[in-house]
Write an enzyme that holds these catalytic residues in place. Structure first.
Site, short mmCIF file in Angstrom:
data_model
loop_
_atom_site.label_atom_id
_atom_site.label_comp_id
_atom_site.label_asym_id
_atom_site.label_seq_id
_atom_site.Cartn_x
_atom_site.Cartn_y
_atom_site.Cartn_z
N ARG A 31 38.11 7.83 -20.98
CA ARG A 31 39.50 7.01 -20.90
C ARG A 31 40.12 8.03 -21.45
O ARG A 31 41.25 7.14 -20.43
CB ARG A 31 39.08 5.89 -22.95
CG ARG A 31 37.69 5.66 -22.93
CD ARG A 31 37.99 4.73 -23.72
NE ARG A 31 36.32 4.02 -24.06
CZ ARG A 31 35.67 3.77 -25.21
NH1 ARG A 31 36.27 4.69 -26.64
NH2 ARG A 31 34.91 3.25 -25.65
N ARG A 104 33.56 28.80 -21.58
CA ARG A 104 31.60 29.19 -21.99
C ARG A 104 30.86 30.31 -21.89
O ARG A 104 30.33 29.79 -22.34
CB ARG A 104 31.21 27.76 -20.81
CG ARG A 104 31.49 28.74 -19.63
CD ARG A 104 31.37 27.35 -18.62
NE ARG A 104 30.71 27.68 -17.62
CZ ARG A 104 31.00 28.43 -16.20
NH1 ARG A 104 32.39 29.21 -16.41
NH2 ARG A 104 30.33 29.12 -15.12
#
Length: 146
Positions: A31, A104
């Site tokens: 979105r 990460r």
């Protein structure tokens, strides 16, 4: 009987909730960055969130199987603690990857090490049980006697 596996069940539920959280983050990122399904590419910010979620989902079945195998055949408490550490590492991995690709790495290495510990515990537990069943020798009980 259930007290022998309750902690494994609790960590499993927590892991499923974590996976649901990761999936919701992908929905929010779609979105925010206007990436409609079935597209999996878009701005780098979206792609990092998407890849972090997919990577976590790919390893989840391996984690669950190894945690349960280690818990049933070796030690529920040690396996549950390893499970919590793994989920913590994966949460840090998801957050780090969402912010930057380099973010990460440390959590990835941490969670991978915990997963390898679970694989080792699972293998040891199954091996000890096979020896007990087929050779009538309980090595685990003998080791605890020392």
């Amino acid at each position: 009987m259930l007290e022998e596996i309750v902690w494994l069940g609790a960590v499993t539920v927590l892991g499923v909730l974590e996976q649901a959280y990761f999936s919701l983050q992908v929905i929010y990122a779609r979105r925010k960055y206007s990436v409609s399904p079935p597209a999996t590419t878009g701005p780098l910010e979206f792609e990092r969130v998407f890849r972090a979620q997919v990577n976590c989902a790919e390893y989840f079945p391996i984690f669950i199987i190894m945690m349960w195998t280690a818990g049933v055949f070796l030690s529920q408490s040690v396996s549950a603690v390893c499970g919590l550490l793994y989920l913590y590492g994966r949460f840090r991995y998801f957050r780090g990857y969402s912010e930057s690709a380099k973010g990460r790495l440390a959590p990835l290495y941490f969670s991978s090490q915990v997963l390898w510990v679970l694989i080792g515990f699972s293998s040891l537990g199954v091996l000890l049980t096979l020896i007990q069943v087929f050779m009538n020798c309980n090595l685990l009980q003998q080791l605890r006697g020392f």
